[in-house]
Design a protein around this motif. Structure first.
Motif, PDB file in Angstrom:
ATOM      1  N   UNK A 283       6.376   5.106   3.764  1.00 43.65           N
ATOM      2  CA  UNK A 283       5.779   3.778   3.634  1.00 43.65           C
ATOM      3  C   UNK A 283       5.215   3.345   4.987  1.00 43.65           C
ATOM      4  N   UNK A 285       4.168   5.237   7.570  1.00 45.48           N
ATOM      5  CA  UNK A 285       2.951   5.878   8.066  1.00 45.48           C
ATOM      6  C   UNK A 285       1.745   5.572   7.186  1.00 45.48           C
ATOM      7  N   UNK A 286       1.985   5.225   5.930  1.00 48.73           N
ATOM      8  CA  UNK A 286       0.854   4.795   5.105  1.00 48.73           C
ATOM      9  C   UNK A 286       0.370   3.423   5.573  1.00 48.73           C
ATOM     10  N   UNK A 290      -2.532   6.728   8.645  1.00 50.15           N
ATOM     11  CA  UNK A 290      -2.088   8.089   8.962  1.00 50.15           C
ATOM     12  C   UNK A 290      -2.678   8.544  10.287  1.00 50.15           C
TER      13      UNK A 290
END
Lengths: 343, 349
Positions: A283, A285-286, A290
């Motif tokens: 969650x 890194x989204x 990215x």
């Protein structure tokens, strides 16, 4: 991390290269979220405690997530097996701490920290070796094939988790905090747990060190350039593969560090610790975008804030609220808080 | 006739055809062939998983997107029918109402997830589905007053399906409600499988395969990839909901461990990969092989662990609880060396 304006003047003297336009808007989200939570929680002392807990938790998640997001940014490899490094790091640290029980129980901060430092060193060394092997055996054959990468690294995660069962047993293990780090410091009415302070310090140190390496060294320059445009870096004569292996190993070591910190925070340890944290890490890194370190840092704090506030207000929907946060942020910025250019 | 039924997608291998006919015949005659409860349970489970795996293959094998939320839809179906029968009484109407609600909820969720994450980049999808599915699993376990929590819910199924002996047939013996339930499951599974075969061999299915091969080119040819991907996601979700409903109907129980756990997701992945990605027949072969092996492998491992007791480490590796380890190894190896699966190999040879 920062948007770049590539327009040049038509004809005449070339205009000076436009300076980076810093994008501060997402940073405001952190105080905004805290401000929204204050009236809901009502009690300011609880609010401060929760916010500090969120910062500490955010730092730990950041330590784990930073490696994953860099690996993705640099080589377009999404490692679903990252959770395995978290677990292996934590187990290695626990194993190191067993013979050091005297140091842990002694009521001396220096001795406690020495034991912890040693455990963390072993954890990081172990996970970096395993990370190197993982890269060689599991990931190298499937470069550029997202579908296979996801499948293979998921398989790797399962195998690693089961091997932990084989070597360490499946039961829940205690992970005692050193004596000097137990309890809390009270400032006025607010009690701050000592260990959370330590976790915060470690996380901030990792963040600062990472920013320094990325922004002030040649290695960092190459990594940043590789994230933006891999072929161009290769065309300039640098072996990006070696760079990638280095980043992967560093990312695995950081996962080991993060896993150790997380296990100490929970004070217990099970083989499922990796898959437990990895959902939050994804969650993060989204939300962060990215490949972006700054975005990853901010998103870690945001996710930890939401987790802590809702954990207090409505504990049953804590994880679901993080999904909601993700949805809201993706509606605002579909690529995450800080979109990485060129992807 | 057969060609029309199979939508023109014949097995194209004599051995494969033989295997498929054997599986079909065994499943069709299972209640008559095997009197024991264990064998008939295995047969019903195979039927359910053929539907589930076929629907997942529609996503993974045909459209080339990895979803980790398939168990969520499976669970939705299971809980939909299960909770409806539990709270509204064991009638056909409540079962149907539960299935309808679950189908709509599943489709809406699949649509939303697809719209959000397939729009940006396919790799987002894997992560988003993983996060959403784990949130769903935790919610299902937490809201225990509604879902029964970790224990799940046992419930009664409609009158007809639990009758002791309805009619006495010559040679066959008594036909019980259990037998009828089995045939409901079996025929629904067969119909859904043929439906899936129809979908992948339609022009729509061709577009999905084009997207799998090269989404950029498919877009350039004028196909809205986001539309096709989201539709595939919704179709697969709908089928998974249906499979979950069948599972509930057969086992008269629904709970997080049997429908929502990550282990089931892994099982599905394994069945698709071992059977063969991108062929519907792979789902049949993969599901059958896996479930039969699952029932007997653990016994075999237990025996092996006993016989190696004296050695270090080996008995731990062979302990029946560690069978997931060997499945994981098998999974990694088959993705590397066996990407077309059993069906692909058979069609080559």
């Amino acid at each position: 991390m920062v948007e770049q304006d590539g327009a040049t003047a038509a004809g005449g003297a070339p205009e000076p290269i436009p300076a980076h336009r810093a994008d501060y808007l997402p940073i405001l989200l952190v105080p905004l979220l805290a401000a929204v939570a204050l009236p809901l929680i009502a009690n300011p002392v609880t609010w401060i405690t929760l916010t500090i807990a969120a910062l500490a938790m955010g730092m730990m998640i950041f330590v784990i997530a930073s490696g994953l997001t860099l690996v993705f940014g640099l080589m377009d490899v999404l490692n679903f097996g990252h959770g395995a490094f978290i677990a292996i790091g934590a187990y290695l640290a626990m194993t190191t701490l067993i013979p050091l029980a005297d140091w842990i129980q002694a009521d001396q901060l220096a001795l406690n920290l020495a034991a912890l430092g040693l455990a963390i060193l072993v954890a990081m060394a172990g996970t970096s070796v395993i990370g190197w092997a993982f890269e060689r055996v599991i990931i190298m054959p499937v470069y550029g094939q997202h579908l296979k990468q996801i499948l293979i690294t998921t398989g790797g995660l399962i195998v690693a988790e089961q091997l932990i069962h084989v070597f360490w047993g499946g039961d829940q293990k205690p992970m005692p905090l050193p004596t000097a780090l137990r309890g809390a410091i009270t400032i006025g009415d607010v009690a701050v747990e000592k260990y959370r302070l330590l976790a915060m310090v470690v996380g901030l140190a990792v963040f600062v060190a990472m920013l320094l390496v990325l922004n002030r060294t040649k290695l960092g320059l190459l990594v940043r350039a590789g994230v933006e445009n891999r072929e161009m870096v290769e065309a300039l004569g640098y072996r990006i593969r070696r760079l990638f292996v280095a980043v992967f190993v560093a990312g695995s070591a950081l996962a080991g560090l993060g896993g150790t910190l997380w296990a100490l925070y929970r004070e217990t340890l099970t083989a499922g610790i990796g898959s437990e944290v990895i959902v939050l890490v994804f969650i993060v890194i989204i939300i962060g975008g990215l490949g972006s370190i700054g975005g990853c840092f901010l998103a870690s704090v945001l996710v930890a804030q939401v987790a802590n506030y809702t954990g207090y207000l409505a504990p049953k929907v804590a994880l679901a609220s993080n999904i909601l946060l993700m949805v809201i942020i993706l509606m605002w910025r579909p690529q995450g808080l800080y979109a990485v250019v060129g992807r | 006739m057969i060609k029309t039924l199979l939508s023109g997608d014949l097995p194209r291998s004599r051995l494969l055809s033989g295997l498929l006919v054997l599986i079909l015949a065994t499943l069709a005659a299972a209640p008559l062939l095997f009197p024991g409860a264990q064998a008939i349970n295995t047969a019903a489970k195979i039927c359910v998983f053929v539907v589930l795996v076929a629907s997942y293959d529609l996503l993974l094998g045909y459209t080339g997107i990895v979803s980790f939320a398939h168990t969520m839809f499976y669970g939705l179906g299971g809980y939909g029918v299960g909770l409806a029968l539990y709270s509204w009484g064991p009638t056909w109407a409540s079962a149907l109402a539960g299935l309808t609600i679950a189908l709509f909820a599943g489709l809406a969720l699949a649509f939303l997830i697809g719209l959000f994450s397939l729009r940006v980049r396919a790799i987002f999808f894997a992560m988003v589905t993983l996060a959403v599915a784990s949130a769903f699993a935790i919610l299902a376990a937490q809201l225990s007053s509604f879902t029964g929590g970790e224990d799940g819910r046992s419930f009664r199924i409609p009158e007809l399906l639990r009758a002791d002996a309805l009619i006495e047939l010559p040679f066959v013996g008594p036909i019980t409600g259990r037998t009828i339930t089995y045939y409901v499951v079996f025929l629904s599974a067969l119909a859904s499988f043929l439906g899936a075969l129809r979908i992948v061999n339609s022009p729509f299915g061709r577009v999905l395969q084009a997207i799998r091969e090269n989404d950029f080119r498919a877009e350039a040819l004028g196909y809205r990839t986001i539309f096709y991907r989201t539709s595939a996601n919704c179709l697969a979700a709908g089928m998974a909901v249906f499979a979950g409903a069948l599972n509930s109907l057969w086992f008269r129980y629904t709970g997080p461990d049997t429908t929502l756990s990550f282990a089931i997701m892994l099982d599905i992945l394994l069945m698709v990969v071992i059977g063969g990605m991108g062929t519907m027949y792979g789902a049949v072969i993969g599901a059958t092989l896996f479930i039969v092996a699952q029932n007997y492998l653990q016994k075999l491992m237990g025996a092996a662990a006993k016989s190696t007791e004296a050695l270090p480490l080996l008995p731990h590796l062979l302990h029946p609880d560690r069978w997931l380890l060997w499945l994981g190894v098998l999974f990694v190896l088959s993705v590397y060396f066996f990407p077309t699966g059993i069906v692909g190999k058979l069609r080559q040879g």
